[in-house]
Every structure is written in structure tokens, then in C-alpha cells.
Write an enzyme that holds these catalytic residues in place. Structure first.
Site, PDB file in Angstrom:
ATOM      1  N   HIS A 191     -12.244  -2.219   0.333  1.00  0.00           N
ATOM      2  CA  HIS A 191     -11.528  -1.603   1.455  1.00  0.00           C
ATOM      3  C   HIS A 191     -12.370  -1.762   2.708  1.00  0.00           C
ATOM      4  O   HIS A 191     -13.547  -1.421   2.728  1.00  0.00           O
ATOM      5  CB  HIS A 191     -11.331  -0.112   1.139  1.00  0.00           C
ATOM      6  CG  HIS A 191     -10.555   0.650   2.150  1.00  0.00           C
ATOM      7  ND1 HIS A 191     -11.119   1.613   2.962  1.00  0.00           N
ATOM      8  CD2 HIS A 191      -9.245   0.612   2.481  1.00  0.00           C
ATOM      9  CE1 HIS A 191     -10.188   2.159   3.729  1.00  0.00           C
ATOM     10  NE2 HIS A 191      -9.035   1.560   3.462  1.00  0.00           N
ATOM     11  N   GLU A 228     -10.245   3.441  -2.544  1.00  0.00           N
ATOM     12  CA  GLU A 228     -10.810   3.499  -1.194  1.00  0.00           C
ATOM     13  C   GLU A 228     -11.329   4.882  -0.827  1.00  0.00           C
ATOM     14  O   GLU A 228     -12.155   5.020   0.065  1.00  0.00           O
ATOM     15  CB  GLU A 228      -9.780   3.054  -0.160  1.00  0.00           C
ATOM     16  CG  GLU A 228      -8.615   4.006   0.039  1.00  0.00           C
ATOM     17  CD  GLU A 228      -7.604   3.496   1.051  1.00  0.00           C
ATOM     18  OE1 GLU A 228      -7.427   4.171   2.092  1.00  0.00           O
ATOM     19  OE2 GLU A 228      -7.005   2.445   0.807  1.00  0.00           O
ATOM     20  N   ASP A 287       0.846  -1.197   0.000  1.00  0.00           N
ATOM     21  CA  ASP A 287       0.000   0.000   0.000  1.00  0.00           C
ATOM     22  C   ASP A 287       0.881   1.246   0.000  1.00  0.00           C
ATOM     23  O   ASP A 287       1.551   1.528   0.994  1.00  0.00           O
ATOM     24  CB  ASP A 287      -0.907  -0.033   1.233  1.00  0.00           C
ATOM     25  CG  ASP A 287      -1.972   1.051   1.200  1.00  0.00           C
ATOM     26  OD1 ASP A 287      -1.957   1.874   0.269  1.00  0.00           O
ATOM     27  OD2 ASP A 287      -2.818   1.068   2.106  1.00  0.00           O
ATOM     28  N   HIS A 315      -0.433   4.104  -0.089  1.00  0.00           N
ATOM     29  CA  HIS A 315      -1.257   4.934   0.813  1.00  0.00           C
ATOM     30  C   HIS A 315      -1.337   6.390   0.381  1.00  0.00           C
ATOM     31  O   HIS A 315      -1.637   7.274   1.191  1.00  0.00           O
ATOM     32  CB  HIS A 315      -0.700   4.845   2.243  1.00  0.00           C
ATOM     33  CG  HIS A 315      -1.757   4.922   3.303  1.00  0.00           C
ATOM     34  ND1 HIS A 315      -1.926   6.035   4.101  1.00  0.00           N
ATOM     35  CD2 HIS A 315      -2.688   4.034   3.717  1.00  0.00           C
ATOM     36  CE1 HIS A 315      -2.922   5.816   4.952  1.00  0.00           C
ATOM     37  NE2 HIS A 315      -3.401   4.613   4.739  1.00  0.00           N
TER      38      HIS A 315
END
Length: 381
Positions: A284, A234, A182, A184
Site C-alpha cells: 500500500h 493496509e 477496492d 475500502h
């Protein structure tokens, strides 16, 4: 049947639960995301919830359209409120007809659901020990954050640190476990290209959010540097938020969040759009038990879901964990990296309401960490 009341609970470590009651004694539970400003979300839930009183909770599509179609629509706060309400309405409807929600959305498309486990924390460390622990517990897939904060252009020492962590896991578990990495949204385009290329030899399950969603146009360039599947979504909401991502043709996996994107049915619609583009779905769900239970209902009836995130033991769960507010804990019993199909009505989850009320009295203040780069500039978390 009519809705009589709505109640919101603030639950540690970082969850917001919502309960809707009806005049027939059937209640439904939903979950909202607190990281988008807890008190604002709670106040907004009560404000939006006023519309629900005296409505038939079974008319989910019509109520969704009314609540969504305000003049200023969308946004994380409005959408997590709408998503939590929608979950609770499906919970009521399933209980009313005495069937799981997935039976009302086309029925089962699978026999079980693969799940993955988080390791490593916000600034990844001790990843080999954690990976071996998950392997010993039967998990077949793990995910970890790629890196700490990264500047627009940053040191290759940080890139090497990422490579060393991933290599150490591969050395420890071989190819018996899938690895998701991830980014992120912490990584800007230039460094994302470097990371994507360097990680390719480790044959990852996917790289997630290589860049922030507002920079999704960069995904085409990043994809040209790697064959690793790219996942994102997400932070997107509604089918309209996913439209351009799917049309771009560079995303291999979408990750709608049932607690943000508009609820169970909206996530189902988004997944069907993805199926038309030959794109996989990995929803997610790093939050609490109600959101996960709702997401499992989506997974069961959605053929292009291939794996499910879950939060048991995640680094954010301090004080309470996924199972603490659940009476029927077997609903999240992971066996050899899979979870069984729940059979209970509605969302299939039984919430310990007395514990929820007790913890709610303690209050909740949770917000995203605030990070800075080495030169004092604000960094992405």
C-alpha cells in the site's frame, strides 16, 4: 556517527516528511501518514525522536525494538512515527555505505517493478475515460473504489452500479488491463458477499479490503462466494498484526504499508512470512514520494511482490502531486506500466528541501472525509 537532530515538515496535500541529521553531514528522509491526526503525529514524532539524539543511526534493529516496546504499543499514530523514523535511518545507512537500501537487505530479486494507477475518485465516476487514459500511458493495471457508502444491508441498485462500472471498463479495454477493486472497508459482510459473487465473471486482479480489518473473520465466508483473489492489510501493523490473517489461509495478497506497519525492514519480515504461506504482496503506498521511494526499496528485494501502488494523479493530490518535491524525478518514470530499479544510495530520492520548508509554513489540515448513510447513520469512508 551520531544523530544530532530530527525535523518534521507538514506538507500539502496530506503528507508529513521527517528529516534526521547526523554529525557527519549525512541526512535521511522518512514519511509519516497524516490521516491519523496531523498535529498528534507531529508532536509524537518529536517526543519519540528525543530517544534518537546521540545514537548511532546504523543500529536500526536495536533502536526499532526500543521505540516499539513501550508498555502500550502499536496503534496507527505510534506506528506511523516509528515507520517514518525507520525509513530515514535506512536512508542514512544506505548513504553512509553508498549503496541503495535494497543492497543491504539481500540485493535485487527482480529487474523492474509493475505499478498500477488509481482511477475514479472516492465516489467512482468517469472510469472508462480514465481507464483508457491510463492504457494509453502504458499502464497495464488500474484500481478504483468499488462503491460509495453502503449500509449494512443496502439497495441492489448500488450493486448494479458497481457491476456496470466494471463491465464498462472491460468492454473498453478487454483483458489487456488488470483491474483491482477496492471495497475500502466501506462494505459490510452481507453486501460484500453479494459484490464478490457478482464481480467474479469480470476476472479481477483482486478485491481489496472486502471488510474492515476488525471483521477479518468474515473473509472466510466471503472467499466461499468467489474465486477472485482477496487482498487486505493496509491498516495492519507489524508482523504480529499479519500473523492471524496469514494463518487463516483465506487471504491471497497482503498489502503492508511501509509508512504504517513499522518501516522497510518490518515490511520485509511480513513479506517473508507471507511467502511461507504462498501469499503475494502488493504494498500500500498512495501517499507521498518518500514513502513510495522507501516502498520501492522493499519491492526490489522481495520476490513475492507482484505489483506496486503509486499516487501520481490520485484524486487526493490537490495542489501538489507526487513529483513536485522530488529533484530526481526520473526515479518515478513509468515506462509501459513498470518503473526501473533506482540506483542511488539510501532511498535513492533527492528531496527539494527548500520547497518543503516553504510549503510547511502554509500549514496542513487533512482528515478523512466524514460520510453518512441515507438514514443519517455514520458510514465508512
Amino acid at each position: 556517527m551520531k544523530i544530532t537532530s530530527l525535523k518534521v515538515y507538514k506538507v500539502k496535500p496530506r503528507w508529513i516528511f521527517l528529516k534526521i541529521d547526523t554529525d557527519e553531514g549525512i541526512s535521511g528522509w522518512g514519511e509519516l501518514i497524516s490521516g491519523t491526526k496531523t498535529e498528534t503525529v507531529v508532536a509524537g514524532a518529536y517526543e519519540m525522536g528525543e530517544y534518537l539524539i546521540d545514537k548511532d543511526p546504523r543500529q536500526i534493529e536495536d533502536m526499532w525494538q526500543v521505540m516499539y516496546r513501550s508498555f502500550f504499543r502499536g496503534g496507527p499514530i505510534n506506528m506511523t512515527i516509528l515507520s517514518g523514523i525507520e525509513m530515514a535511518l535506512w536512508d542514512i545507512k544506505g548513504k553512509y555505505y553508498n549503496v541503495p537500501v535494497y543492497e543491504l537487505l539481500g540485493g535485487k530479486a527482480r529487474d523492474k517493478i509493475m505499478v498500477y494507477s488509481w482511477i475514479g475518485g472516492d465516489r467512482p465516476s468517469d472510469v472508462v475515460e480514465a481507464a483508457l487514459d491510463r492504457k494509453n500511458k502504458g499502464f497495464k493495471a488500474i484500481k478504483m473504489n468499488a462503491t460509495e457508502e453502503l449500509h449494512y444491508i443496502d439497495s441492489y441498485k448500488k450493486i448494479e452500479a458497481v457491476i456496470e462500472r466494471v463491465a464498462s471498463i472491460r468492454d473498453a479495454v478487454g483483458y489487456e488491463m488488470e483491474i483491482g477493486i477496492d471495497f475500502h472497508g466501506r462494505v459490510h459482510k452481507a453486501m460484500a458477499k453479494v459484490l464478490a459473487k457478482e464481480l467474479e465473471k469480470y476476472r479481477l486482479m483482486f478485491i481489496e479490503e472486502p471488510v474492515l480489518p476488525e471483521n477479518n473473520e468474515a473473509l472466510k465466508e466471503i472467499a466461499s462466494h468467489t474465486s477472485i483473489p482477496i487482498a487486505t492489510g493496509e491498516r495492519l501493523y507489524t508482523r504480529w498484526g499479519f500473523k492471524d490473517v496469514l494463518k487463516s489461509g483465506v487471504v491471497d495478497i497482503i498489502q503492508p504499508d511501509v509508512a504504517l506497519t513499522g518501516g522497510i525492514l518490518e515490511a520485509k519480515k511480513i513479506s517473508a512470512m507471507a511467502e511461507a504461506f504462498d501469499v503475494a504482496v502488493a504494498p500500500h503506498a498512495p501517499y507521498g514520494p518518500i514513502a513510495l521511494a522507501a516502498t520501492l526499496q522493499l519491492d526490489i528485494c522481495t520476490p513475492n511482490v507482484f505489483i506496486q501502488e503509486q499516487s501520481l494523479g490520485i484524486h487526493y493530490n490537490q495542489g501538489f502531486d507526487l513529483l513536485d518535491f522530488v529533484k530526481n524525478k526520473e526515479i518515478f518514470a513509468y515506462k509501459d506500466g513498470f518503473v526501473d530499479i533506482p540506483t542511488g544510495p539510501g532511498l535513492g530520492i533527492e528531496i527539494d528541501e527548500e520547497l518543503v520548508k516553504k510549503v510547511d509554513m502554509e500549514g496542513l489540515h487533512w482528515t478523512n472525509p466524514k460520510w453518512r448513510n441515507y438514514d443519517g447513520t455514520v458510514a465508512e469512508w
